[in-house]
Motif scaffolding. Sequence first.
Motif, PDB file in Angstrom:
ATOM      1  N   GLN A  89     121.543  55.245  60.625  1.00  0.00           N
ATOM      2  CA  GLN A  89     120.791  54.057  60.223  1.00  0.00           C
ATOM      3  C   GLN A  89     121.647  53.146  59.341  1.00  0.00           C
ATOM      4  OE1 GLN A  89     117.816  54.123  61.583  1.00  0.00           O
ATOM      5  NE2 GLN A  89     116.937  52.217  60.871  1.00  0.00           N
ATOM      6  N   ILE A  90     122.337  53.743  58.372  1.00  0.00           N
ATOM      7  CA  ILE A  90     123.177  52.937  57.479  1.00  0.00           C
ATOM      8  C   ILE A  90     124.385  52.397  58.230  1.00  0.00           C
ATOM      9  CG2 ILE A  90     124.630  53.043  55.416  1.00  0.00           C
ATOM     10  CD1 ILE A  90     122.653  55.070  54.269  1.00  0.00           C
ATOM     11  N   GLY A  91     124.965  53.219  59.118  1.00  0.00           N
ATOM     12  CA  GLY A  91     126.103  52.747  59.904  1.00  0.00           C
ATOM     13  C   GLY A  91     125.752  51.540  60.749  1.00  0.00           C
ATOM     14  N   ALA A  92     124.537  51.554  61.339  1.00  0.00           N
ATOM     15  CA  ALA A  92     124.121  50.417  62.157  1.00  0.00           C
ATOM     16  C   ALA A  92     123.888  49.180  61.305  1.00  0.00           C
ATOM     17  CB  ALA A  92     122.854  50.777  62.927  1.00  0.00           C
ATOM     18  N   LEU A 132     117.310  47.666  51.748  1.00  0.00           N
ATOM     19  CA  LEU A 132     118.756  47.697  51.494  1.00  0.00           C
ATOM     20  C   LEU A 132     119.344  46.292  51.435  1.00  0.00           C
ATOM     21  CD1 LEU A 132     120.286  50.691  53.482  1.00  0.00           C
ATOM     22  CD2 LEU A 132     119.610  50.543  51.093  1.00  0.00           C
ATOM     23  N   LEU A 133     118.874  45.421  52.313  1.00  0.00           N
ATOM     24  CA  LEU A 133     119.391  44.057  52.311  1.00  0.00           C
ATOM     25  C   LEU A 133     119.015  43.342  51.020  1.00  0.00           C
ATOM     26  CD1 LEU A 133     120.950  41.963  53.918  1.00  0.00           C
ATOM     27  CD2 LEU A 133     118.789  41.249  54.972  1.00  0.00           C
ATOM     28  N   ASN A 134     117.771  43.513  50.548  1.00  0.00           N
ATOM     29  CA  ASN A 134     117.359  42.891  49.290  1.00  0.00           C
ATOM     30  C   ASN A 134     118.196  43.398  48.128  1.00  0.00           C
ATOM     31  OD1 ASN A 134     115.328  41.132  50.170  1.00  0.00           O
ATOM     32  ND2 ASN A 134     113.773  42.751  50.155  1.00  0.00           N
ATOM     33  N   LEU A 135     118.445  44.734  48.103  1.00  0.00           N
ATOM     34  CA  LEU A 135     119.244  45.295  47.010  1.00  0.00           C
ATOM     35  C   LEU A 135     120.681  44.793  47.079  1.00  0.00           C
ATOM     36  CD1 LEU A 135     117.908  48.972  46.987  1.00  0.00           C
ATOM     37  CD2 LEU A 135     117.296  47.101  45.453  1.00  0.00           C
ATOM     38  N   ALA A 136     121.222  44.659  48.296  1.00  0.00           N
ATOM     39  CA  ALA A 136     122.586  44.145  48.434  1.00  0.00           C
ATOM     40  C   ALA A 136     122.676  42.691  47.969  1.00  0.00           C
ATOM     41  CB  ALA A 136     123.031  44.277  49.891  1.00  0.00           C
ATOM     42  N   ILE A 137     121.671  41.884  48.299  1.00  0.00           N
ATOM     43  CA  ILE A 137     121.674  40.473  47.875  1.00  0.00           C
ATOM     44  C   ILE A 137     121.565  40.385  46.359  1.00  0.00           C
ATOM     45  CG2 ILE A 137     120.327  38.345  47.967  1.00  0.00           C
ATOM     46  CD1 ILE A 137     119.710  39.028  50.887  1.00  0.00           C
ATOM     47  N   ASN A 138     120.712  41.234  45.744  1.00  0.00           N
ATOM     48  CA  ASN A 138     120.609  41.244  44.277  1.00  0.00           C
ATOM     49  C   ASN A 138     121.956  41.604  43.652  1.00  0.00           C
ATOM     50  OD1 ASN A 138     117.950  40.500  44.256  1.00  0.00           O
ATOM     51  ND2 ASN A 138     117.142  42.537  43.776  1.00  0.00           N
ATOM     52  N   ALA A 139     122.645  42.621  44.236  1.00  0.00           N
ATOM     53  CA  ALA A 139     123.958  43.006  43.706  1.00  0.00           C
ATOM     54  C   ALA A 139     124.957  41.862  43.863  1.00  0.00           C
ATOM     55  CB  ALA A 139     124.445  44.265  44.429  1.00  0.00           C
ATOM     56  N   ARG A 140     124.894  41.165  45.015  1.00  0.00           N
ATOM     57  CA  ARG A 140     125.803  40.018  45.228  1.00  0.00           C
ATOM     58  C   ARG A 140     125.601  38.973  44.146  1.00  0.00           C
ATOM     59  NH1 ARG A 140     123.837  36.213  49.797  1.00  0.00           N
ATOM     60  NH2 ARG A 140     122.428  35.777  48.042  1.00  0.00           N
ATOM     61  N   ASP A 189     133.628  43.984  47.629  1.00  0.00           N
ATOM     62  CA  ASP A 189     134.076  45.116  48.440  1.00  0.00           C
ATOM     63  C   ASP A 189     132.905  46.100  48.605  1.00  0.00           C
ATOM     64  OD1 ASP A 189     135.487  47.049  49.792  1.00  0.00           O
ATOM     65  OD2 ASP A 189     136.458  47.865  47.982  1.00  0.00           O
ATOM     66  N   LEU A 190     132.422  46.225  49.856  1.00  0.00           N
ATOM     67  CA  LEU A 190     131.322  47.156  50.149  1.00  0.00           C
ATOM     68  C   LEU A 190     131.915  48.507  50.549  1.00  0.00           C
ATOM     69  CD1 LEU A 190     128.346  47.883  50.666  1.00  0.00           C
ATOM     70  CD2 LEU A 190     128.640  46.998  53.003  1.00  0.00           C
ATOM     71  N   ARG A 191     131.528  49.547  49.828  1.00  0.00           N
ATOM     72  CA  ARG A 191     131.972  50.900  50.141  1.00  0.00           C
ATOM     73  C   ARG A 191     130.741  51.761  50.447  1.00  0.00           C
ATOM     74  NH1 ARG A 191     136.226  51.837  45.092  1.00  0.00           N
ATOM     75  NH2 ARG A 191     137.538  50.002  45.520  1.00  0.00           N
ATOM     76  N   ILE A 192     130.817  52.477  51.552  1.00  0.00           N
ATOM     77  CA  ILE A 192     129.696  53.323  51.996  1.00  0.00           C
ATOM     78  C   ILE A 192     130.170  54.764  52.058  1.00  0.00           C
ATOM     79  CG2 ILE A 192     128.077  53.827  53.873  1.00  0.00           C
ATOM     80  CD1 ILE A 192     128.114  50.890  54.603  1.00  0.00           C
TER      81      ILE A 192
END
Length: 735
Positions: A448-451, A488-496, A465-468
Amino acid sequence: MHIRSRLLLLVLAVLIPSFIAAALGIGYVYKEAIESQHENMRETTRAWALLLDKEFAKREAILQVLALSPALQSRDIKTFYAQAKAVASGQENVIVLSDTDGQQLLNTRLSPDATGLPKSLSHAELRSRYGPDATIMSNLYLAPIGKRHSFSVQVPVTIDGRIVYYLAMGSFASQLQSVFEGQNMPADWHGSILDRNGVVVARSKEPGIYVGKRVQDDFVRKLADNSGFYEGVSLHGAPSIGYFSRAPSSEWTFVVAVPKASIQRTVVNATAAVGALALLLLGLAVLGALAVGRAIASPMEGLRRAAERLGRGEPVAPATSGIVEMDAVNAAMVQAGAEIDNAKRELEQRVAEAVAVAERSQRALLQAQKLEALGRLTGGIAHDFNNVLQTLSTGLQVVLLSSSDARVTSTLQACQRAVERAAELTRQLMVFGRVQDARLETVDLSQQIGAMEPMLKGGLRGDIDLRIDVAENIWPVTLDPLQFELALLNLAINARDAMPGGGTLLLEARNDILAGGELPPGDYVRLSLKDSGVGMGQDVLAHAVDPFFTTKAVGKGSGMGLPQAYGFARQAGGTLVLHGEPGRGTTVVIYLPRATQAVARPRADDGTAPAEASSGKVLFVEDDPMVMDVVLPALEGAGFSVVAVRNGEEALAFLDAGARFDLVFSDIIMPGAVGGIDLARIVQSRWPHIRVVLATGYSDRRVDLPDVRVLAKPYGVGELLAALNDALRTTGREA
């Protein structure tokens, strides 16, 4: 010599020998008395059990003689009646002759010409257990003619080498009272005779009250040991020890109940004697202690005054008494005073921390209440809006299937995509409501995360730099994939937005085992997103998951990113935890419970067209007329025979009237007392051959019924037909 040594010598010299002597004496007397009593009672009950068998052997001998009667051997029943009547004189005993099927042919309590004799049932079950040739001793029963508790002995009658009859002697149970005569039982003992089922047949005292009653189940199970004893409560309610022995021939049991007080009387007397001795020794010890106490009274008084000062919070001054122990206690009290002062300050600090924890708990409660209120609001909107989308979607698909004009088809497909987009937006609204079973899937987070990785990178800037890092063998979880991606997208945007100058965003997934806390103990997947941004202060952390709370400028943020992620985590059975400090970045941790199901296989059907021809009779239950107007012709066009009703009560009325259906397709949320889930449960209980498929735009109830598929509105016509056909195939396999 230290006072401790003197007191130790005094205790060793006085108390320890006393206690050892008392313990040895009590233990010896108790063991000997109990063992002797048990052995004597075992032998006594064994002798009485053999006496009981002798009583039955007398009756067996009489029957064996009667069985050889020439009249009976020549099958002259009337002549044999006179002989049997002479043996069973009076009404206390009865001779019964029956055939091998148990039908009575002769009963000495009735005239020889009596007709309509009953069957002998008291030996039927035992005869099947012990065989046709055995002598059978019945259990206690109520005589059908004598109307009194009775027992009987039955022997086979053989004529010319073949069993022709069964001859039985029945007796009133009161005759067995003679077994207790001359036994000289103590007045507080109670003797009882029990049949194989633990029912009282005779009793030395008050037989009229207890005959016919069954002893406790625990005692009945204990009787399987053939002999022994059982501690419990007797039938008259007194704590007793029941000694029992099973008679080898009749398999009846002789029981003697002896009050515990009677058995323990010897032990009590011995204990009293030893106790008196112990009191004497204790008195001597007290006298010695008083003598020693006088020597240490003055220093002890000084310690008492020091303790009072310590209790008032005053400092304790060092003092010397000449006794090493007293001086050590005084020094300890001086130190304790200093430690109490430190503990007081520490307690004040802990109270302040506890108040802070209580305030955080209160904020968490308010947060949950806010989200629940928001969930109810959005859930209601989503339900009604999904019904509208269902009408549009089904109508568009039906028209699309019948259209051959390329321009019209293109326009309809664009409309269909708009409906699908609206459905996705509606699903985003439902993140604050109850979890929807129709949306849940068990997924592999690694896949799921890979996709999602390209989408996450697309939401970040080039200077981030995104590290998974996903652990191997990560546990599967059950969730709504769309809500997971959105979270996940909302959390990534907040981090950005928290890293205006660039930085690193680390996404990790690990298996974790929680021992307790906010979540129940168990297996969880720990998903964390850690950024190197500006971080959060405690005032921001306290409100970060409040809906519409944002620290961004007007127009830059909606304040729904973290609340959506928090709502998703709670829906999935987990939680979201925030960690952060100003200038040191923020870490968002999501705990998701480990799934018990296997990872779901992806569905190949896109739901836009039927995959196969359909047939069968369907009961369609839908309260929204718009949905019914478009779904009904779609089902009929696919080949189903459809009866449509508006609510659960109308559906049950059709079924109760005898209408035959292969499948019930129902909405979940409907007016009336019977909703879709209630209807499915009733159908599965009363008409298990009818399959059930449910559909919902939104529901605050979980569907926990086996073999019931739930479709989420708006569903495609092809998805609907595939679900119905699959349910009907299940019916065929079970048939």
